[in-house]
Design an enzyme around this catalytic site. Structure first.
Site, PDB file in Angstrom:
ATOM      1  N   SER A   1       0.798  -1.225   0.000  1.00  0.00           N
ATOM      2  CA  SER A   1       0.000   0.000   0.000  1.00  0.00           C
ATOM      3  C   SER A   1       0.828   1.271   0.000  1.00  0.00           C
ATOM      4  O   SER A   1       0.278   2.360  -0.062  1.00  0.00           O
ATOM      5  CB  SER A   1      -0.949   0.016   1.199  1.00  0.00           C
ATOM      6  OG  SER A   1      -0.206  -0.155   2.382  1.00  0.00           O
TER       7      SER A   1
ATOM      8  N   HIS B   1       1.522   3.688   6.860  1.00  0.00           N
ATOM      9  CA  HIS B   1       0.882   4.632   5.952  1.00  0.00           C
ATOM     10  C   HIS B   1       1.338   6.051   6.270  1.00  0.00           C
ATOM     11  O   HIS B   1       2.107   6.275   7.199  1.00  0.00           O
ATOM     12  CB  HIS B   1      -0.653   4.555   6.073  1.00  0.00           C
ATOM     13  CG  HIS B   1      -1.226   3.369   5.360  1.00  0.00           C
ATOM     14  ND1 HIS B   1      -2.536   2.995   5.491  1.00  0.00           N
ATOM     15  CD2 HIS B   1      -0.683   2.477   4.500  1.00  0.00           C
ATOM     16  CE1 HIS B   1      -2.764   1.920   4.746  1.00  0.00           C
ATOM     17  NE2 HIS B   1      -1.644   1.589   4.151  1.00  0.00           N
TER      18      HIS B   1
ATOM     19  N   ASP C   1      -7.747   5.923   5.232  1.00  0.00           N
ATOM     20  CA  ASP C   1      -7.799   4.666   5.975  1.00  0.00           C
ATOM     21  C   ASP C   1      -9.025   4.477   6.836  1.00  0.00           C
ATOM     22  O   ASP C   1      -9.070   3.534   7.617  1.00  0.00           O
ATOM     23  CB  ASP C   1      -6.555   4.563   6.866  1.00  0.00           C
ATOM     24  CG  ASP C   1      -5.316   4.340   6.039  1.00  0.00           C
ATOM     25  OD1 ASP C   1      -4.216   4.506   6.597  1.00  0.00           O
ATOM     26  OD2 ASP C   1      -5.455   3.993   4.861  1.00  0.00           O
TER      27      ASP C   1
END
Lengths: 180, 197
Positions: B56, B96, B140
């Site tokens: 990701s 992330h 998210d």
């Protein structure tokens, strides 16, 4: 050195140490480099709406729309140890509810080899500029800066801010027409 | 053949040398543990080195890359930083980037900060933030717990400060094929115990 296994073993160990040395060399030769360049940001249009917000304790929050231009030349940052630059335009401001707010409005991945000269005009924000509350209305001081995360082949991941920012005042009234 | 060489070595060792070998092995294990715990203290993170498990964050990080984290309190969380966080109730950490932050009290120490009445459940000095993977189209919020819209400092394992590519593939292999992990550990242990130097 007289069996295939011992030869393979030393070959493996040697290549591992060479690769480790190369990686460390990549890291140490670029660890202390200056990674900031001048950036020009201009804002052409600012609109403000007040819409339903399900992510907080309140019913409606401020939603801002900003149209902007960015000019920057990032050629000097790329070197043998820079894999990509993750550019992001962020808005920073403070409100009654929160002392510090930072929202990323737009981002872009610039790989080594891509055109390093940015010359964008009339860009719309990529992400919704929601405030945690109604603090954008009448807020006189919203600062837009362009920053980038330098992603190396191996080494440190610095966050660098471009020199040159712009301060934007938000309107006192909500936009009621359906334009954007 | 190799096996015969090993057995000869073992037979030649007397009890004292055997004890020495075992102690040697113990030294190696405890040094490794000391280094790991020392890293934990210096960086302030409970897991100072993590392996990227998903795609990701491509093209920046791929599966198998190694990240070095710090989690010092004096370093405030700011947008653009790459955070490694855990969602409550889930074990796997996620890597992330921070997209939005709202902080109730400035970490820089605003001299004119007055006591702001609490809004919602956060108290003064707390920060709430939103993350998004570079390679994902949306933020998210879909990954967080049911009803959770923001992440807080307590969810953070650390901020990524350094990066080495590819090395973590070994960890992923060992996780995906546990028999491989046991085989490697067994062989290593055997080698250290039996080898005389």
């Amino acid at each position: 050195m007289n069996t295939v296994l011992s030869r393979a073993n030393s070959l493996f160990a040697f290549s591992l140490s060479v690769m480790a040395a190369l990686t460390f060399g990549c890291f140490i030769t670029t660890a202390f480099k200056e990674r900031s360049v001048p950036v020009r940001i201009a804002v052409s249009r600012v609109t403000l709406k007040n819409v339903e917000d399900f992510t907080g304790p309140r019913e409606r929050s401020d939603l801002g729309f900003v149209t902007f231009d960015i000019t920057a030349d990032l050629q000097s940052i790329f070197d043998w140890n820079v894999k990509q630059l993750f550019l992001y335009l962020s808005a920073e401001y403070s409100t009654k509810n929160n002392a510090l707010n930072q929202v990323v409005l737009w981002d872009k991945i610039m790989l080594r080899g891509d055109n390093p000269r940015l010359s964008l005009k009339d860009m719309k924000s990529k992400y919704f500029f929601f405030d945690d509350g109604n603090g954008l209305k009448g807020n006189r001081n919203i600062t837009l800066t362009l920053s980038w995360n330098v992603v190396p082949n191996a080494g440190i991941l610095p966050l660098v801010t471009g020199s040159g920012h712009v301060s934007v005042p938000f309107p006192d009234n909500y936009e009621t027409t359906k334009s954007y | 053949m190799l096996s015969l060489d090993f057995l000869d070595d073992v037979r030649r060792m007397n009890k004292r040398q055997l004890y020495y070998q075992v102690l040697n092995f113990g030294m190696i294990v405890s040094s490794a543990l000391m280094i790991w715990k020392g890293l934990m203290v210096v960086t302030g993170s409970e897991s100072p080195i993590v392996v990227v498990l998903s795609g990701s964050m491509e093209p920046a990080f791929h599966r198998g890359d190694l990240l070095f984290l710090t989690n010092r309190i004096e370093d405030p969380i700011r947008v653009g930083e790459i955070v490694v966080f855990r969602i409550e109730g889930r074990e796997i950490p996620i890597v992330h980037r921070v997209l939005k932050i709202h902080e109730k009290k400035g970490s820089g120490g605003l001299s004119t900060a007055q006591s702001i009445p609490d809004v919602g459940t956060l108290q003064n000095g707390d920060i709430k933030f939103l993350t998004k993977g570079d390679n994902n189209a949306v933020d998210d919020r879909g990954l967080y717990k049911q009803g959770q819209h923001w992440l807080e400092k307590k969810d953070v394992v650390g901020r990524a400060r350094g990066f080495v590519p590819y090395i973590g593939i070994v960890t992923i292999l060992m996780n995906d094929y546990p028999k491989f992990k046991y085989a490697v550990l067994f062989l290593l242990g055997l080698f250290v115990l039996v080898h005389r130097e």
